[in-house]
Motif scaffolding. Structure first.
Motif, PDB file in Angstrom:
ATOM      1  N   TRP A   1       0.645  -1.070  -0.059  1.00  0.00           N
ATOM      2  CA  TRP A   1       0.051   0.196  -0.123  1.00  0.00           C
ATOM      3  C   TRP A   1       0.751   1.179  -0.107  1.00  0.00           C
ATOM      4  CZ3 TRP A   1      -0.167   3.752   3.852  1.00  0.00           C
ATOM      5  CH2 TRP A   1      -1.229   4.664   3.485  1.00  0.00           C
ATOM      6  N   ARG A   2       2.097   1.208   0.777  1.00  0.00           N
ATOM      7  CA  ARG A   2       2.911   2.377   1.039  1.00  0.00           C
ATOM      8  C   ARG A   2       3.573   2.643  -0.489  1.00  0.00           C
ATOM      9  NH1 ARG A   2       7.781   1.599   0.141  1.00  0.00           N
ATOM     10  NH2 ARG A   2       7.959   3.868   0.186  1.00  0.00           N
ATOM     11  N   TYR A   3       4.013   3.717  -0.906  1.00  0.00           N
ATOM     12  CA  TYR A   3       4.716   4.355  -1.694  1.00  0.00           C
ATOM     13  C   TYR A   3       5.389   5.371  -1.464  1.00  0.00           C
ATOM     14  CZ  TYR A   3       1.499   7.514  -3.486  1.00  0.00           C
ATOM     15  OH  TYR A   3       0.509   8.658  -3.316  1.00  0.00           O
TER      16      TYR A   3
ATOM     17  N   THR B   1       5.319   8.664  -1.459  1.00  0.00           N
ATOM     18  CA  THR B   1       4.553   9.720  -1.948  1.00  0.00           C
ATOM     19  C   THR B   1       5.004  11.103  -2.768  1.00  0.00           C
ATOM     20  OG1 THR B   1       3.111   8.788  -0.118  1.00  0.00           O
ATOM     21  CG2 THR B   1       2.331  10.969  -1.194  1.00  0.00           C
ATOM     22  N   LYS B   2       4.507  11.479  -3.972  1.00  0.00           N
ATOM     23  CA  LYS B   2       4.921  12.338  -4.562  1.00  0.00           C
ATOM     24  C   LYS B   2       4.223  13.709  -4.435  1.00  0.00           C
ATOM     25  CE  LYS B   2       8.074  10.102  -6.146  1.00  0.00           C
ATOM     26  NZ  LYS B   2       9.383   9.798  -5.493  1.00  0.00           N
ATOM     27  N   ALA B   3       2.878  13.710  -3.822  1.00  0.00           N
ATOM     28  CA  ALA B   3       2.122  14.727  -3.688  1.00  0.00           C
ATOM     29  C   ALA B   3       1.105  14.615  -2.362  1.00  0.00           C
ATOM     30  CB  ALA B   3       1.140  14.934  -4.904  1.00  0.00           C
TER      31      ALA B   3
ATOM     32  N   SER C   1       2.311   0.640 -10.772  1.00  0.00           N
ATOM     33  CA  SER C   1       2.560  -0.555 -10.214  1.00  0.00           C
ATOM     34  C   SER C   1       3.800  -0.423  -9.342  1.00  0.00           C
ATOM     35  CB  SER C   1       2.660  -1.581 -11.194  1.00  0.00           C
ATOM     36  OG  SER C   1       1.751  -1.595 -12.195  1.00  0.00           O
ATOM     37  N   LYS C   2       4.053  -1.144  -8.532  1.00  0.00           N
ATOM     38  CA  LYS C   2       5.229  -1.198  -7.907  1.00  0.00           C
ATOM     39  C   LYS C   2       6.414  -1.948  -8.426  1.00  0.00           C
ATOM     40  CE  LYS C   2       5.040  -0.811  -3.062  1.00  0.00           C
ATOM     41  NZ  LYS C   2       5.640   0.471  -2.928  1.00  0.00           N
ATOM     42  N   VAL C   3       7.714  -1.527  -8.736  1.00  0.00           N
ATOM     43  CA  VAL C   3       8.547  -2.307  -9.486  1.00  0.00           C
ATOM     44  C   VAL C   3       9.535  -2.683  -8.638  1.00  0.00           C
ATOM     45  CG1 VAL C   3      10.071  -2.242 -11.492  1.00  0.00           C
ATOM     46  CG2 VAL C   3       7.919  -0.799 -11.438  1.00  0.00           C
ATOM     47  N   ARG C   4       9.991  -4.129  -8.405  1.00  0.00           N
ATOM     48  CA  ARG C   4      11.045  -4.508  -7.562  1.00  0.00           C
ATOM     49  C   ARG C   4      11.637  -5.702  -8.474  1.00  0.00           C
ATOM     50  NH1 ARG C   4       9.604  -0.616  -5.078  1.00  0.00           N
ATOM     51  NH2 ARG C   4       9.550  -0.720  -2.886  1.00  0.00           N
ATOM     52  N   HIS C   5      13.001  -6.076  -8.456  1.00  0.00           N
ATOM     53  CA  HIS C   5      13.634  -7.257  -9.044  1.00  0.00           C
ATOM     54  C   HIS C   5      12.945  -8.274  -8.543  1.00  0.00           C
ATOM     55  CE1 HIS C   5      17.222  -4.799 -10.403  1.00  0.00           C
ATOM     56  NE2 HIS C   5      17.347  -4.456  -9.091  1.00  0.00           N
TER      57      HIS C   5
END
Ligand SMILES: Cc1cc2nc3c(=O)[nH]c(=O)nc-3n(C[C@H](O)[C@H](O)[C@H](O)COP(=O)(O)O)c2cc1C
Length: 210
Positions: free
Chosen positions: A9-11, A13-15, A196-200
């Motif tokens: 859920w977390r990211y 946050t840009k704004a 979308s969240k991007v991870r290896h």
């Protein structure tokens, strides 16, 4: 929501919306930071908790005008010790003895080991070590914020020396390492909110040695 659901859920946050976070949630986030593990338990940093709008605006100027700094509710500034001193090391060892109510020989030997090593090293080497501890504490704060449903943005994008001057950190034997604005996402204006969240993939990240 499970812990992993919260982490999704977390990211960063840009704004943010400017909405205030309750004192109870802030206290819980700060407590998670306080409880974070650090090397030898030295906790070699302090955290400034900033709600003052003028101070936030000054910090934004030296942080590439990132809008979360003024649109957050509370801005945390992580500031690591500029070096290790005998006094700083003794302080936490003495506190441990006081809180636990007894003196442990092994613990005292360990104190002497650190006293013979850290204060004699150059300040920059020590700062590289103290700075690393702030990243662990920041992550504890990010995770607790997610648990509380509070958004946050980890930030290295600022001019450390200039921020140190804004907050007079050098005079206090501190150097800024990280910012963590806490607040609520502005869903309508945040370009990142629905991406979308991007991870290896796991295979690239983990090597299992059985
Ligand atoms: C140490 C550190 C410094 C960062 N600095 C910034 C920053 O200055 N500004 C920003 O918007 N995001 C910053 N980020 C956010 C990362 O870009 C983001 O965490 C990463 O792309 C992963 O995305 P997610 O956090 O949204 O899952 C930073 C993250 C970390 C851990």
């Amino acid at each position: 929501m499970s812990f992993l659901e919260k982490m999704n859920w977390r990211y960063a946050t840009k704004a943010m919306s400017g909405q205030k976070v309750s004192q109870e949630k802030i206290d819980n986030i700060l407590e998670a930071i306080r409880l974070a593990p650090t090397s030898s338990g030295l906790q070699p940093f302090e955290v400034m908790v900033i709600t003052n709008n003028e101070v936030k605006a000054k910090i934004k100027e030296v942080a590439f005008n990132q809008p979360q700094i003024t649109d957050c509710s509370h801005l945390l500034v992580f500031a690591a010790w500029d070096t290790y001193t005998e006094e700083r090391i003794n302080h936490i060892f003495d506190l441990t003895n006081k809180i636990r109510g007894f003196i442990n020989e092994g613990h005292e030997d360990y104190r002497q080991k650190l006293l013979s090593k850290y204060p004699n090293r150059d300040a920059e080497t020590n700062f590289q070590h103290t700075a690393r501890q702030t990243y662990i504490a920041m992550m504890a704060g990010i995770a607790q914020a997610a648990f509380e449903g509070v958004d946050s943005t980890p930030m290295e994008g600022f001019e450390n020396d200039k921020l140190d001057k804004v907050l007079n950190l050098r005079e206090k034997g501190l150097r800024s390492t990280l910012l963590l604005p806490l607040g609520y996402r502005d869903e309508e204006n945040d370009w990142l909110v629905n991406l979308s969240k991007v991870r290896h993939p796991k295979e690239e990240l983990f090597t299992v040695i059985d």
